[in-house]
Design a protein around this motif. Structure first.
Motif, PDB file in Angstrom:
ATOM      1  N   ALA A 181       0.849  -1.211   0.000  1.00  7.38           N
ATOM      2  CA  ALA A 181       0.000   0.000   0.000  1.00  7.38           C
ATOM      3  C   ALA A 181       0.883   1.260   0.000  1.00  7.38           C
ATOM      4  CB  ALA A 181      -0.905  -0.034   1.227  1.00  7.38           C
ATOM      5  N   PRO A 182       0.318   2.397  -0.410  1.00  5.20           N
ATOM      6  CA  PRO A 182       1.135   3.628  -0.435  1.00  5.20           C
ATOM      7  C   PRO A 182       1.800   3.876   0.908  1.00  5.20           C
ATOM      8  CG  PRO A 182      -0.982   4.007  -1.447  1.00  5.20           C
ATOM      9  CD  PRO A 182      -1.059   2.644  -0.855  1.00  5.20           C
ATOM     10  N   ARG A 183       3.014   4.374   0.824  1.00  5.64           N
ATOM     11  CA  ARG A 183       3.830   4.533   2.027  1.00  5.64           C
ATOM     12  C   ARG A 183       3.231   5.495   3.055  1.00  5.64           C
ATOM     13  NH1 ARG A 183       8.424   5.428   4.308  1.00  5.64           N
ATOM     14  NH2 ARG A 183       8.900   7.555   3.707  1.00  5.64           N
ATOM     15  N   ARG A 184       2.555   6.502   2.568  1.00  3.25           N
ATOM     16  CA  ARG A 184       2.039   7.495   3.511  1.00  3.25           C
ATOM     17  C   ARG A 184       0.538   7.337   3.764  1.00  3.25           C
ATOM     18  NH1 ARG A 184       5.895   9.418   0.657  1.00  3.25           N
ATOM     19  NH2 ARG A 184       7.757  10.173   1.718  1.00  3.25           N
ATOM     20  N   PHE A 186      -1.108   6.159   6.093  1.00  2.00           N
ATOM     21  CA  PHE A 186      -1.581   6.490   7.441  1.00  2.00           C
ATOM     22  C   PHE A 186      -0.941   7.755   7.987  1.00  2.00           C
ATOM     23  CE2 PHE A 186      -2.436   1.942   7.038  1.00  2.00           C
ATOM     24  CZ  PHE A 186      -3.780   1.940   7.366  1.00  2.00           C
ATOM     25  N   HIS A 187      -0.313   8.538   7.110  1.00  6.87           N
ATOM     26  CA  HIS A 187       0.377   9.728   7.597  1.00  6.87           C
ATOM     27  C   HIS A 187      -0.544  10.814   8.112  1.00  6.87           C
ATOM     28  CE1 HIS A 187       4.840   9.747   6.540  1.00  6.87           C
ATOM     29  NE2 HIS A 187       4.453   8.538   6.843  1.00  6.87           N
ATOM     30  N   LYS A 188      -1.813  10.806   7.652  1.00  8.81           N
ATOM     31  CA  LYS A 188      -2.723  11.828   8.164  1.00  8.81           C
ATOM     32  C   LYS A 188      -2.976  11.591   9.641  1.00  8.81           C
ATOM     33  CE  LYS A 188      -5.117  13.428   4.108  1.00  8.81           C
ATOM     34  NZ  LYS A 188      -5.899  12.636   3.159  1.00  8.81           N
ATOM     35  N   GLY A 189      -2.930  10.341  10.020  1.00  8.51           N
ATOM     36  CA  GLY A 189      -2.970  10.012  11.437  1.00  8.51           C
ATOM     37  C   GLY A 189      -1.547  10.129  11.934  1.00  8.51           C
ATOM     38  N   LYS A 190      -1.222   9.423  12.969  1.00  6.07           N
ATOM     39  CA  LYS A 190       0.124   9.591  13.514  1.00  6.07           C
ATOM     40  C   LYS A 190       1.078   8.496  13.072  1.00  6.07           C
ATOM     41  CE  LYS A 190      -1.286  12.188  17.485  1.00  6.07           C
ATOM     42  NZ  LYS A 190      -2.085  11.941  18.671  1.00  6.07           N
ATOM     43  N   ALA A 191       0.513   7.456  12.458  1.00  3.41           N
ATOM     44  CA  ALA A 191       1.357   6.286  12.236  1.00  3.41           C
ATOM     45  C   ALA A 191       2.212   6.420  10.988  1.00  3.41           C
ATOM     46  CB  ALA A 191       0.463   5.060  12.117  1.00  3.41           C
ATOM     47  N   ASP A 192       3.520   6.192  11.146  1.00  5.63           N
ATOM     48  CA  ASP A 192       4.410   6.124   9.992  1.00  5.63           C
ATOM     49  C   ASP A 192       4.769   4.658   9.848  1.00  5.63           C
ATOM     50  OD1 ASP A 192       6.221   6.338   8.027  1.00  5.63           O
ATOM     51  OD2 ASP A 192       7.764   7.326   9.238  1.00  5.63           O
ATOM     52  N   VAL A 193       3.970   3.989   9.048  1.00  4.30           N
ATOM     53  CA  VAL A 193       4.126   2.549   9.018  1.00  4.30           C
ATOM     54  C   VAL A 193       3.899   2.059   7.594  1.00  4.30           C
ATOM     55  CG1 VAL A 193       1.706   2.220   9.715  1.00  4.30           C
ATOM     56  CG2 VAL A 193       3.326   0.419  10.127  1.00  4.30           C
ATOM     57  N   ARG A 194       4.736   1.119   7.161  1.00  2.42           N
ATOM     58  CA  ARG A 194       4.555   0.555   5.824  1.00  2.42           C
ATOM     59  C   ARG A 194       3.576  -0.610   5.927  1.00  2.42           C
ATOM     60  NH1 ARG A 194      10.556   0.923   5.201  1.00  2.42           N
ATOM     61  NH2 ARG A 194      10.841   2.948   4.257  1.00  2.42           N
ATOM     62  N   THR A 195       2.621  -0.621   5.016  1.00  2.00           N
ATOM     63  CA  THR A 195       1.569  -1.631   5.127  1.00  2.00           C
ATOM     64  C   THR A 195       1.392  -2.424   3.832  1.00  2.00           C
ATOM     65  OG1 THR A 195      -0.041   0.062   4.552  1.00  2.00           O
ATOM     66  CG2 THR A 195       0.221  -0.426   6.886  1.00  2.00           C
ATOM     67  N   ALA A 196       0.752  -3.563   3.979  1.00  2.00           N
ATOM     68  CA  ALA A 196       0.415  -4.394   2.824  1.00  2.00           C
ATOM     69  C   ALA A 196      -1.022  -4.871   3.002  1.00  2.00           C
ATOM     70  CB  ALA A 196       1.352  -5.592   2.752  1.00  2.00           C
ATOM     71  N   ILE A 197      -1.705  -5.002   1.857  1.00  2.00           N
ATOM     72  CA  ILE A 197      -3.065  -5.555   1.893  1.00  2.00           C
ATOM     73  C   ILE A 197      -2.963  -6.994   1.413  1.00  2.00           C
ATOM     74  CG2 ILE A 197      -5.408  -5.373   0.989  1.00  2.00           C
ATOM     75  CD1 ILE A 197      -4.735  -2.419   0.324  1.00  2.00           C
ATOM     76  N   ARG A 218       5.056  -1.462  -4.331  1.00  2.00           N
ATOM     77  CA  ARG A 218       4.699  -0.252  -3.583  1.00  2.00           C
ATOM     78  C   ARG A 218       4.051   0.795  -4.491  1.00  2.00           C
ATOM     79  NH1 ARG A 218       3.916  -0.474   1.113  1.00  2.00           N
ATOM     80  NH2 ARG A 218       5.986  -1.051   1.827  1.00  2.00           N
ATOM     81  N   LEU A 219       2.839   1.195  -4.123  1.00  2.00           N
ATOM     82  CA  LEU A 219       2.101   2.174  -4.931  1.00  2.00           C
ATOM     83  C   LEU A 219       2.338   3.582  -4.402  1.00  2.00           C
ATOM     84  CD1 LEU A 219      -1.277   0.232  -5.222  1.00  2.00           C
ATOM     85  CD2 LEU A 219       0.437   0.577  -7.014  1.00  2.00           C
ATOM     86  N   ASN A 220       2.196   4.551  -5.299  1.00  2.00           N
ATOM     87  CA  ASN A 220       2.259   5.953  -4.861  1.00  2.00           C
ATOM     88  C   ASN A 220       0.889   6.441  -4.431  1.00  2.00           C
ATOM     89  OD1 ASN A 220       4.972   6.218  -5.388  1.00  2.00           O
ATOM     90  ND2 ASN A 220       4.584   6.707  -7.543  1.00  2.00           N
ATOM     91  N   GLU A 221      -0.125   5.890  -5.065  1.00  2.00           N
ATOM     92  CA  GLU A 221      -1.498   6.301  -4.747  1.00  2.00           C
ATOM     93  C   GLU A 221      -2.340   5.052  -4.524  1.00  2.00           C
ATOM     94  OE1 GLU A 221      -3.011   8.867  -7.936  1.00  2.00           O
ATOM     95  OE2 GLU A 221      -0.956   8.673  -8.663  1.00  2.00           O
ATOM     96  N   GLN A 222      -3.590   5.287  -4.104  1.00  2.00           N
ATOM     97  CA  GLN A 222      -4.445   4.133  -3.810  1.00  2.00           C
ATOM     98  C   GLN A 222      -5.090   3.576  -5.096  1.00  2.00           C
ATOM     99  OE1 GLN A 222      -6.844   4.814  -0.053  1.00  2.00           O
ATOM    100  NE2 GLN A 222      -5.964   6.840  -0.304  1.00  2.00           N
ATOM    101  N   ASN A 223      -4.303   3.431  -6.151  1.00  2.00           N
ATOM    102  CA  ASN A 223      -4.867   2.898  -7.408  1.00  2.00           C
ATOM    103  C   ASN A 223      -4.671   1.380  -7.468  1.00  2.00           C
ATOM    104  OD1 ASN A 223      -2.140   3.314  -7.542  1.00  2.00           O
ATOM    105  ND2 ASN A 223      -2.094   3.912  -9.690  1.00  2.00           N
ATOM    106  N   TYR A 224      -5.365   0.697  -6.543  1.00  2.00           N
ATOM    107  CA  TYR A 224      -5.173  -0.741  -6.391  1.00  2.00           C
ATOM    108  C   TYR A 224      -5.673  -1.541  -7.598  1.00  2.00           C
ATOM    109  CZ  TYR A 224      -4.776   0.921  -1.587  1.00  2.00           C
ATOM    110  OH  TYR A 224      -4.414   1.608  -0.463  1.00  2.00           O
ATOM    111  N   ASP A 225      -6.739  -1.030  -8.240  1.00  2.00           N
ATOM    112  CA  ASP A 225      -7.309  -1.762  -9.372  1.00  2.00           C
ATOM    113  C   ASP A 225      -6.429  -1.661 -10.600  1.00  2.00           C
ATOM    114  OD1 ASP A 225      -9.851  -2.931  -8.599  1.00  2.00           O
ATOM    115  OD2 ASP A 225     -10.421  -0.862  -8.116  1.00  2.00           O
TER     116      ASP A 225
END
Ligand code: SAM
Length: 482
Positions: A181-184, A186-197, A218-225
């Protein structure tokens, strides 16, 4: 509708991501009706709301949260305040979706408070983080053939601690998809964490369909499709079964992956070495001499060179020659691989985004980073070039260990291919020349030689042009791409 935590900016899954995950989950189910679906860590209920929007009926939706401040996401769904990790509902659900908590043993008192029960229920597969326990528990709660989509921290993909967890996933499930998932996200919240779906299907009683996993880089945006075409790879799950420590590599070209298959020859087979001295308190035991006047009783100590320190650098730290006296007096001062002390070798970086290797001059000591000691002086320069190539950086950071901590165990897993004599000679001469130049001028620019090294290593490992450009892209911006 939203909990105080969410309004306060604590992290919650962004809507586009929830929408994608929900659609993905539903696409893997045979029908939308009469499917029992659970969100085991519902928080403000964003997954439940989205499932309702997608036309699922409230009576088939289930949610848990441990937090008593959580409001039921909807009056007609089955909502319980409960610790999901303690529920006893094996084989109950057709589908599970959600975003569980990500807390390691060090970060959450939950682990020590519930030590015995966690050990009993999850001990075999490994206890490292709440998110992996949630996935483990979720798989138990699924019916055979049931489907799960979770967004979690991505540390399980390559970290050696999660080896048994990866084996468990490979044994119990068909992995359908993993998206970085995009690196940032969860950046709007407090978490700086790399995630995967991750989307997986619990193996049923029948034969496993030989479907391919969809792996998205790793995506830059939420363009998962519709991610960029070069971000997608379809790979058989068997490929992961062949990997060292069952690593889940994402979008690594097959001509690179094949080097890791089965019982391949690796650096550990041809090079000796490892970690050295762990002082337990570098501030007390190590010194630097900024003015360049080093008293004779202080010995160069190499522990973690940075990117600019590749090939050769002047020692930054020193340890007193009476260091053996510290061993007895300080329990945290530990010493390994004493037989290599003071030998000429290679010292690798251990922390940081970029991986690099430098000459370890004779008469030096070394820390808890990886240090390698080829038997022949010529080999030393060969491996110095090899380890500073882009391909090795890629293999270390993209395939073997995505975290910033590179220990010698990972480096020893790098595949070894015997170079032909000419290739070897080129690499040796380049390393010798760069070391000489950097001794004279620490900021000597290595770019031209570096590309010759890269090209030679690609030839040795027989890497195609398209894979080479993937390696270049990755190494150009590891922080963003990883
Ligand atoms: C990362 S939040 C996710 C919230 C929501 N699902 C979302 O994606 O926006 C994790 C939630 O898990 C809950 N939680 C933590 N430990 C839990 C446990 N052992 N059982 C059930 N819920 C738990 C927390 O209270 C929190 O609401």
């Amino acid at each position: 509708m939203f909990s105080p935590q969410r309004t306060m900016g604590q992290y919650t899954t962004p809507k586009e991501t929830v929408h994608y995950m929900t659609r993905k989950l539903l696409s893997e189910l045979p029908t939308k009706s009469n499917m029992k679906i659970l969100d085991p860590a519902t928080g403000d209920g964003i997954f439940i709301h989205t499932l309702l929007e997608e036309g699922l009926s409230a009576e088939n939706l289930y949610a848990f949260d441990i937090d008593r401040n959580t409001a039921a996401p909807h009056p007609e769904i089955h909502f319980h305040y409960a610790d999901f990790l303690k529920v006893d509902q094996p084989g109950q659900y057709d589908a599970i979706i959600g975003n569980p908590p990500y807390k390691s043993k060090r970060q959450s008192p939950y682990f020590s408070k519930n030590r015995e029960i966690i050990q009993r229920d999850f001990g075999k597969v490994g206890i490292h983080n709440l998110y992996s326990l949630f996935i483990h528990k979720g798989i138990q709660c699924l019916k055979p053939g049931g489907v799960m989509t979770m967004i979690v921290q991505d540390s399980f993909l390559t970290n050696i601690y999660y080896k048994s967890f990866r084996e468990f996933l490979l044994k119990e499930t068909e992995i359908k998809e993993i998206i970085l998932a995009p690196r940032r996200l969860f950046h709007k919240g407090k978490a700086d964490v790399r995630t995967a779906i991750i989307t997986l299907k619990k193996k049923g009683t029948g034969a496993v369909t030989s479907s391919q996993m969809r792996l998205v880089d790793r995506l830059n945006e939420q363009n998962y499709d519709h991610p960029p075409a070069d971000h997608i790879q379809y790979l058989s799950q068997q490929a992961y079964e062949q990997m060292p420590a069952r690593n889940f590599a994402i979008n690594v070209p097959e001509d690179i992956l094949t080097h890791f298959e089965g019982s391949y020859r690796n650096l550990g087979n041809v090079l000796k070495g490892g970690t050295g001295i762990s002082t337990g308190d570098d501030r007390s035991f190590l010194r630097s001499f900024k003015d360049g006047h080093v008293p004779p009783e202080w010995i160069p100590f190499y522990k973690n060179g940075g990117r600019k320190d590749a090939w050769y650098y002047e020692p930054k730290y020193y340890i007193h020659k009476n260091w053996p006296d510290y061993v007895e007096k300080n329990t945290n001062f530990t010493v390994r691989n004493r037989s290599y002390f003071y030998q000429k070798g290679i010292t690798c970086s251990s922390m940081g985004v970029d991986f690099s290797a430098a000459l370890l001059p004779e008469g030096s000591l070394f820390g808890v980073n990886a240090n390698l000691f080829p038997e022949q002086e010529e080999d030393l320069y060969y491996f110095l070039s090899l380890l500073n190539s882009k391909l090795m950086k890629y293999m270390v950071r993209k395939v073997l260990n995505r975290t910033n901590m590179i220990t010698s165990g990972y480096i020893k897993k790098i595949p070894y291919i015997e170079p032909d004599p000419l290739q070897k000679q080129v690499m040796i001469e380049i390393a010798r020349s760069i070391v000489e130049k950097k001794k004279e001028n620490p900021s000597f620019q290595t770019d031209e030689w570096q590309s010759l090294v890269d090209q030679t290593v690609y030839e040795i490992y027989n890497i195609s042009n398209s894979s080479r450009s993937k390696v270049h892209d990755f190494c150009h911006d590891i922080m963003e791409k990883i």
